[in-house]
Write an enzyme that holds these catalytic residues in place. Structure first.
Site, PDB file in Angstrom:
ATOM      1  N   THR A   1       0.773  -0.352   8.319  1.00  0.00           N
ATOM      2  CA  THR A   1      -0.895  -0.443   8.891  1.00  0.00           C
ATOM      3  C   THR A   1      -1.129  -1.964   9.354  1.00  0.00           C
ATOM      4  OG1 THR A   1      -1.462  -0.233   6.630  1.00  0.00           O
ATOM      5  CG2 THR A   1      -1.620   1.690   7.632  1.00  0.00           C
TER       6      THR A   1
ATOM      7  N   LYS B   1       5.908   0.503   3.114  1.00  0.00           N
ATOM      8  CA  LYS B   1       4.971  -0.087   3.705  1.00  0.00           C
ATOM      9  C   LYS B   1       3.730  -0.438   2.476  1.00  0.00           C
ATOM     10  CE  LYS B   1       1.290   0.805   4.834  1.00  0.00           C
ATOM     11  NZ  LYS B   1      -0.096   0.660   4.031  1.00  0.00           N
TER      12      LYS B   1
ATOM     13  N   THR C   1      -1.321   0.208  -2.112  1.00  0.00           N
ATOM     14  CA  THR C   1      -1.539   1.209  -0.757  1.00  0.00           C
ATOM     15  C   THR C   1      -0.095   1.174  -0.181  1.00  0.00           C
ATOM     16  OG1 THR C   1      -2.603   1.879   1.077  1.00  0.00           O
ATOM     17  CG2 THR C   1      -2.461  -0.502   0.680  1.00  0.00           C
TER      18      THR C   1
ATOM     19  N   GLU D   1      -1.982  -9.271   2.843  1.00  0.00           N
ATOM     20  CA  GLU D   1      -2.770  -9.224   4.126  1.00  0.00           C
ATOM     21  C   GLU D   1      -3.215 -10.847   4.084  1.00  0.00           C
ATOM     22  OE1 GLU D   1      -4.484  -4.961   4.510  1.00  0.00           O
ATOM     23  OE2 GLU D   1      -5.638  -6.247   3.337  1.00  0.00           O
TER      24      GLU D   1
ATOM     25  N   ASN E   1      -9.813  -7.522   6.546  1.00  0.00           N
ATOM     26  CA  ASN E   1     -10.447  -6.284   5.565  1.00  0.00           C
ATOM     27  C   ASN E   1     -11.855  -6.183   6.232  1.00  0.00           C
ATOM     28  OD1 ASN E   1      -8.787  -4.760   3.696  1.00  0.00           O
ATOM     29  ND2 ASN E   1      -8.229  -7.043   3.515  1.00  0.00           N
TER      30      ASN E   1
END
Length: 406
Positions: A152, A178, A189, A275, A401
């Protein structure tokens, strides 16, 4: 026993593929893994009480059937908070895969990742399943394409493999995962798929997986958010020909050690690719009186936003680390903490007995400017230790985000 560049197709009998099914624009977004033989199965899932439909589907297979032969994955849509329709779409996806692969629906595991609250584009999903069933391959490239398709906000594929011996037979474990955001201890996640040609019972596979997850995926944190979709499954098809592992013993310990190598490597890669991250931040607590004490302290440090922003600024603000230890809930002697920072640029002892050592700020900044940084914390109470992995917290995390759905 050494890790090498490989993926889920490395063990005998496994094939895979990843394609662009049109869920996301111009990106691979569906993947499939298939074993030529039925596999004993182990799995562990999110502890969030809000669970995505594919998590509920897989948990039932793991606990009720303990056998599977294929996995179908999609990115872009999480199929979480989607009600009965989301459950129905799980069945529709599994049935499409069963029809295409000559299996039963309960032999098909499912996984989704992406935006919560949206329904799967089921026509694209079923068409994608049909397309992938005719493209499965045991090539290295096929494994890479599958690893790309489950990404993602990840910036890198995350794959690894290890080969070792069990009772004179060559055995392989391959894995892909992932995860870059919404990552917090007790899994994040993440989707993780582990394949092996070892012969091992479902009960022993489950025992090994849970043991390894405790010291790997449950020891990482990027942002403190726990996902609705966390899924980690292990499929074992027995094609290596080793005597089946049905109880603890030497063969079990060898297998568990190999699996731990794989899961820890993948966990580190997830933390490093957090991220917006510029650096992997590893925290090792030593000298603890118990493993639990070491785990709690290490996790508290990597979860601290203040510590993570200090790492982002290459700032040896070690008081933030001591502070995070203090509110962790673990009891320790606050006047006996030694702290050292290290990286490829060198090592510097920052604090001794909880007091500043008069270290060089210039050297500390140089050490903290690398892309992999370790904090070693010795609390001088015993012989236990634990390691946790996180990353720095940067402006890019907010940008990613804030714009995730758009």
């Amino acid at each position: 026993m050494e890790l090498y560049d490989g993926g889920v197709t490395q063990p005998r009998g496994f094939s895979a593929i990843g394609i662009c099914a049109g869920i996301k624009k111009d990106r691979k977004d569906m993947a499939m893994i298939m074993s030529s033989q039925p596999c004993t199965l182990a799995g562990t899932f999110t502890q969030n009480i809000v669970k995505a439909s594919p998590v509920v589907w897989d948990k039932n297979i793991v606990h009720e059937y303990k056998i599977a032969q294929a996995c179908v994955m999609n990115s872009g849509v999480a199929n979480a908070c989607t009600g009965k329709q989301g459950d129905d779409y799980c069945l529709a996806t599994a049935q499409a895969a069963a029809d295409a692969l000559d299996l039963r629906p309960e032999q098909v595991l499912l996984a989704s990742t992406g935006v919560i609250g949206r329904q799967l584009p089921i026509e694209k999903i079923c068409e994608g399943v049909k397309t992938m069933s005719g493209m499965l391959s045991d090539s290295r490239q096929a494994a890479m394409s599958a690893a790309e398709a489950i990404m993602t906000t990840d910036t890198k594929r995350k794959e690894i493999a290890v080969t070792f011996e069990l009772a004179g037979k060559e055995v392989t474990i391959g894995g892909m995962t992932k995860g870059a955001g919404m990552i917090h201890p007790n899994m994040g996640t993440m989707l993780c798929f582990l394949t092996t040609d070892a012969a091992i019972s479902a009960d022993m596979a489950q025992k090994a997986l849970l043991s390894c997850v405790q010291d790997s995926f449950n020891m990482i944190s990027v942002d403190g958010d726990q996902s609705t979709n966390d899924t980690c499954v292990l499929l074992a098809n027995a094609l290596a020909g080793n005597p089946e592992i049905t109880q603890e013993g030497e063969d079990y310990e060898i297998f568990r050690s190999a699996l731990e190598l794989v899961t820890k490597n993948l966990a580190r890669r997830m933390a490093a690719d957090g991220e917006g991250a510029h650096a992997l931040f590893e925290v090792t607590v030593t000298g603890a009186s118990s493993k639990e004490q070491a785990v709690v302290l290490a996790k508290s440090v990597i979860e601290s936003s203040l510590v993570k922003t200090a790492i982002a600024g290459h700032d040896a603000n070690w008081g933030r680390i001591i502070c995070a230890m203090g509110y962790s809930g673990a009891v320790f002697d606050t006047e006996k903490v030694d702290l050292t920072f290290s990286s490829r640029a060198g090592s510097v002892k920052i604090a001794e007995n909880s007091v500043d050592t008069g270290y060089s700020e210039e050297l500390a900044t140089k050490i903290l400017s690398e892309d992999e940084i370790t904090a070693i914390i010795d609390i001088h109470e015993g012989k236990e230790m634990a390691t946790a992995w996180g990353c720095d917290l940067t402006h890019e995390y907010i940008s990613i985000n804030a714009d995730y759905r758009s």
